[in-house]
Design a protein around this motif. Structure first.
Motif, PDB file in Angstrom:
ATOM      1  N   GLN A 234       0.916  -1.235  -0.011  1.00 20.41           N
ATOM      2  CA  GLN A 234      -0.049   0.157  -0.137  1.00 20.41           C
ATOM      3  C   GLN A 234       0.790   1.356   0.112  1.00 20.41           C
ATOM      4  O   GLN A 234       0.501   2.258  -0.583  1.00 20.41           O
ATOM      5  N   CYS A 235       1.952   1.092   0.716  1.00 16.43           N
ATOM      6  CA  CYS A 235       2.808   2.259   0.667  1.00 16.43           C
ATOM      7  C   CYS A 235       3.317   2.526  -0.819  1.00 16.43           C
ATOM      8  O   CYS A 235       3.313   3.946  -1.200  1.00 16.43           O
ATOM      9  N   MET A 236       3.818   1.810  -1.429  1.00 11.35           N
ATOM     10  CA  MET A 236       4.173   1.994  -2.858  1.00 11.35           C
ATOM     11  C   MET A 236       3.116   2.409  -3.886  1.00 11.35           C
ATOM     12  O   MET A 236       3.176   3.278  -4.634  1.00 11.35           O
ATOM     13  N   ALA A 237       1.811   1.959  -3.549  1.00  5.62           N
ATOM     14  CA  ALA A 237       0.813   2.378  -4.269  1.00  5.62           C
ATOM     15  C   ALA A 237       0.697   3.750  -4.048  1.00  5.62           C
ATOM     16  O   ALA A 237       0.295   4.535  -5.193  1.00  5.62           O
ATOM     17  N   SER A 246       6.129  11.763  -4.559  1.00  7.17           N
ATOM     18  CA  SER A 246       7.126  11.075  -5.483  1.00  7.17           C
ATOM     19  C   SER A 246       8.509  10.550  -4.920  1.00  7.17           C
ATOM     20  O   SER A 246       9.356   9.582  -5.090  1.00  7.17           O
ATOM     21  N   ALA A 247       9.058  11.572  -4.108  1.00  8.76           N
ATOM     22  CA  ALA A 247      10.345  11.294  -3.339  1.00  8.76           C
ATOM     23  C   ALA A 247      10.512   9.939  -2.553  1.00  8.76           C
ATOM     24  O   ALA A 247      11.321   9.494  -2.173  1.00  8.76           O
ATOM     25  N   SER A 248       9.090   9.445  -2.058  1.00 13.44           N
ATOM     26  CA  SER A 248       8.825   8.436  -1.147  1.00 13.44           C
ATOM     27  C   SER A 248       9.247   7.055  -1.916  1.00 13.44           C
ATOM     28  O   SER A 248       9.772   6.101  -1.495  1.00 13.44           O
ATOM     29  N   VAL A 249       9.295   7.258  -3.239  1.00 11.20           N
ATOM     30  CA  VAL A 249       9.274   5.972  -4.106  1.00 11.20           C
ATOM     31  C   VAL A 249      10.719   5.403  -3.687  1.00 11.20           C
ATOM     32  O   VAL A 249      11.208   4.452  -3.389  1.00 11.20           O
ATOM     33  N   ALA A 250      11.833   6.202  -4.120  1.00 14.65           N
ATOM     34  CA  ALA A 250      13.344   5.822  -4.027  1.00 14.65           C
ATOM     35  C   ALA A 250      13.464   5.448  -2.783  1.00 14.65           C
ATOM     36  O   ALA A 250      14.316   4.725  -2.333  1.00 14.65           O
ATOM     37  N   ASN A 251      13.012   6.423  -1.607  1.00 15.25           N
ATOM     38  CA  ASN A 251      13.396   6.197  -0.201  1.00 15.25           C
ATOM     39  C   ASN A 251      12.889   4.991   0.180  1.00 15.25           C
ATOM     40  O   ASN A 251      13.518   3.978   0.975  1.00 15.25           O
ATOM     41  N   LEU A 252      11.719   4.288  -0.248  1.00 14.99           N
ATOM     42  CA  LEU A 252      11.233   3.128   0.338  1.00 14.99           C
ATOM     43  C   LEU A 252      11.957   1.887  -0.526  1.00 14.99           C
ATOM     44  O   LEU A 252      12.102   0.881   0.195  1.00 14.99           O
ATOM     45  N   GLU A 253      12.509   2.014  -1.600  1.00 13.39           N
ATOM     46  CA  GLU A 253      13.245   1.343  -2.494  1.00 13.39           C
ATOM     47  C   GLU A 253      14.584   0.932  -1.849  1.00 13.39           C
ATOM     48  O   GLU A 253      15.142  -0.096  -1.849  1.00 13.39           O
ATOM     49  N   ARG A 254      14.809   1.755  -1.027  1.00  9.14           N
ATOM     50  CA  ARG A 254      16.342   1.543  -0.029  1.00  9.14           C
ATOM     51  C   ARG A 254      16.332   1.218   1.281  1.00  9.14           C
ATOM     52  O   ARG A 254      17.211   1.101   2.002  1.00  9.14           O
ATOM     53  N   VAL A 255      15.014   0.833   1.832  1.00 11.13           N
ATOM     54  CA  VAL A 255      14.846   0.380   2.984  1.00 11.13           C
ATOM     55  C   VAL A 255      13.765  -0.734   2.963  1.00 11.13           C
ATOM     56  O   VAL A 255      13.086  -0.853   1.993  1.00 11.13           O
ATOM     57  N   SER A 256      13.737  -1.898   4.087  1.00 12.97           N
ATOM     58  CA  SER A 256      13.158  -2.710   4.502  1.00 12.97           C
ATOM     59  C   SER A 256      12.877  -2.832   5.729  1.00 12.97           C
ATOM     60  O   SER A 256      13.378  -2.201   6.668  1.00 12.97           O
ATOM     61  N   LEU A 257      11.696  -3.549   6.341  1.00 13.81           N
ATOM     62  CA  LEU A 257      11.469  -3.784   7.484  1.00 13.81           C
ATOM     63  C   LEU A 257      12.508  -4.502   8.470  1.00 13.81           C
ATOM     64  O   LEU A 257      12.734  -4.135   9.465  1.00 13.81           O
ATOM     65  N   GLY A 258      13.219  -5.277   7.631  1.00 12.08           N
ATOM     66  CA  GLY A 258      14.399  -5.862   8.410  1.00 12.08           C
ATOM     67  C   GLY A 258      15.508  -5.234   8.582  1.00 12.08           C
ATOM     68  O   GLY A 258      16.245  -5.338   9.312  1.00 12.08           O
ATOM     69  N   SER A 259      15.691  -3.882   7.499  1.00  8.20           N
ATOM     70  CA  SER A 259      16.699  -3.234   7.966  1.00  8.20           C
ATOM     71  C   SER A 259      16.666  -1.864   8.678  1.00  8.20           C
ATOM     72  O   SER A 259      17.525  -1.382   8.975  1.00  8.20           O
ATOM     73  N   ASP A 260      15.290  -1.514   8.885  1.00  6.60           N
ATOM     74  CA  ASP A 260      14.807  -0.408   9.505  1.00  6.60           C
ATOM     75  C   ASP A 260      15.579  -0.334  10.903  1.00  6.60           C
ATOM     76  O   ASP A 260      15.866  -1.515  11.576  1.00  6.60           O
ATOM     77  N   GLY A 261      15.823   0.594  11.404  1.00  6.71           N
ATOM     78  CA  GLY A 261      16.568   1.050  12.635  1.00  6.71           C
ATOM     79  C   GLY A 261      15.764   0.679  13.790  1.00  6.71           C
ATOM     80  O   GLY A 261      16.100   0.442  14.919  1.00  6.71           O
ATOM     81  N   VAL A 262      14.360   0.827  13.658  1.00  6.34           N
ATOM     82  CA  VAL A 262      13.326   0.545  14.599  1.00  6.34           C
ATOM     83  C   VAL A 262      12.852  -0.879  14.618  1.00  6.34           C
ATOM     84  O   VAL A 262      12.728  -1.644  15.575  1.00  6.34           O
ATOM     85  N   PHE A 263      12.124  -1.128  13.391  1.00  8.66           N
ATOM     86  CA  PHE A 263      11.502  -2.311  13.208  1.00  8.66           C
ATOM     87  C   PHE A 263      12.439  -3.532  13.035  1.00  8.66           C
ATOM     88  O   PHE A 263      12.106  -4.636  12.744  1.00  8.66           O
ATOM     89  N   GLY A 264      13.841  -3.310  12.769  1.00  6.58           N
ATOM     90  CA  GLY A 264      14.556  -4.330  12.100  1.00  6.58           C
ATOM     91  C   GLY A 264      14.802  -5.700  13.182  1.00  6.58           C
ATOM     92  O   GLY A 264      15.262  -6.542  12.676  1.00  6.58           O
ATOM     93  N   ASP A 265      14.785  -5.249  14.443  1.00  6.51           N
ATOM     94  CA  ASP A 265      15.036  -6.444  15.343  1.00  6.51           C
ATOM     95  C   ASP A 265      14.173  -7.637  14.990  1.00  6.51           C
ATOM     96  O   ASP A 265      14.278  -8.791  15.346  1.00  6.51           O
ATOM     97  N   ASP A 266      12.853  -7.504  14.823  1.00  3.93           N
ATOM     98  CA  ASP A 266      11.689  -8.652  14.482  1.00  3.93           C
ATOM     99  C   ASP A 266      10.992  -8.384  13.257  1.00  3.93           C
ATOM    100  O   ASP A 266      10.037  -9.051  13.005  1.00  3.93           O
ATOM    101  N   GLY A 267      11.347  -7.404  12.373  1.00  6.14           N
ATOM    102  CA  GLY A 267      10.576  -7.151  11.017  1.00  6.14           C
ATOM    103  C   GLY A 267       9.484  -6.480  11.300  1.00  6.14           C
ATOM    104  O   GLY A 267       8.391  -6.702  10.559  1.00  6.14           O
TER     105      GLY A 267
END
Length: 293
Positions: A234-237, A246-267
């Motif tokens: 839904q974010c990408m949509a 529009s700026a959020s498209v590239a930002n989202l492509e560079r991050v994941s729930l697993g790599s995020d500094g907050v959610f990354g410990d358990d996705g």
């Protein structure tokens, strides 16, 4: 010598020779009893009280005693973990890092899209973006019962990734911030916009939970501080199709729930909202928030 006569009146006492119809009735009764015993064992197993003495006996006995015992056991078996505690970030607006929106008249509100107080009605005082309605259900970790009377302060960035009260150009605005109080079902609801994805962070909404609205607006400490994560699809949509993101498209492509500094410990598995809707009609996000009271 008298002739021995068979007394037909006692035929029914012989369980082994009463005909096929009788045998079928007996078989069905045996199957019913086995199913009943199996069901009771399964229920007790699920509740964690197999062989639990008086409690188990009360459950099997039926009546009001069983009802009370079941309520006690269910309450005891329903313990869950509190929603993961997370940072409030550098832009909380709660007085802990600079400005405090919680002292503003009108901060207890459902619709977060416009600024309040002295900022209301000024240029740029409304946040534009895709409609998002958030429903949080607060529960007590000890019982899983709805937690009524708690105050939730929610805030997040706008579609450009800026935080009101802090970011350059909108320091005098306080939109996308507000408080709601949970009702009898433990629910609070907010109407807002879909937040941006800014560099280095997964799209999210901040929440602080207070014991009461007086605590929230009077400088009390929160009992829980966490973040709600939004699903990638839904974010990408939103970011690809809606104006201003529009700026959020590239930002989202560079991050994941697993790599995020907050959610990354358990996705973010316990903070990922369930979302329905569309870019055109708007979205609804739901999340259960267990709180240790």
């Amino acid at each position: 010598m008298s002739e021995h006569r068979h007394d037909e009146s006692h035929d029914h006492d012989d369980p082994f020779d009463q005909g096929l119809a009788h045998d079928l009735v007996v078989l069905r009764e045996q199957q019913r009893r086995r199913r009943s015993r199996h069901h009771r064992r399964a229920v007790l197993g699920m509740l964690g009280v197999s062989g639990a003495g008086a409690g188990a006996a009360a459950l099997l006995s039926g009546g009001s005693a069983a009802t009370a015992a079941l309520a006690r056991v269910t309450s005891q078996a329903c313990t869950v973990e509190e929603i993961p505690g997370e940072t409030a970030g550098p832009y909380p607006g709660d007085g802990s890092n600079g400005p405090d929106v919680l002292v503003e008249d009108g901060i207890v509100r459902r619709d977060l899209r416009a600024s309040i107080g002295d900022a209301a009605g000024t240029t740029g005082s409304s946040a534009e973006g895709v409609d998002l309605r958030i429903r949080l259900t607060l529960t007590d970790t000890a019982t899983c019962a709805p937690a009524a009377g708690l105050a939730v302060y929610a805030w997040h960035c706008d579609r450009e990734g800026r935080y009101s009260m802090y970011s350059p150009g909108i320091e005098d605005q306080n939109y996308l911030r507000g408080v709601q109080v949970s009702g009898a079902k433990g629910r609070v609801g907010f109407r807002t916009i879909w937040p941006a994805c800014y560099p280095g962070r997964w799209p999210h909404v901040h929440v602080e939970v207070f014991r009461s609205v007086d605590d929230a607006t009077g400088g009390g400490d929160p009992v829980a501080t966490s973040q709600l994560a939004l699903p990638r699809r839904q974010c990408m949509a939103v970011y690809r199709r809606a104006e201003g993101y529009s700026a959020s498209v590239a930002n989202l492509e560079r991050v994941s729930l697993g790599s995020d500094g907050v959610f990354g410990d358990d996705g973010g598995v316990r903070q990922l909202a369930s979302v329905s809707g569309s870019v055109e009609r708007g979205f609804r996000a739901r999340l259960t928030v267990p709180v240790d009271l």
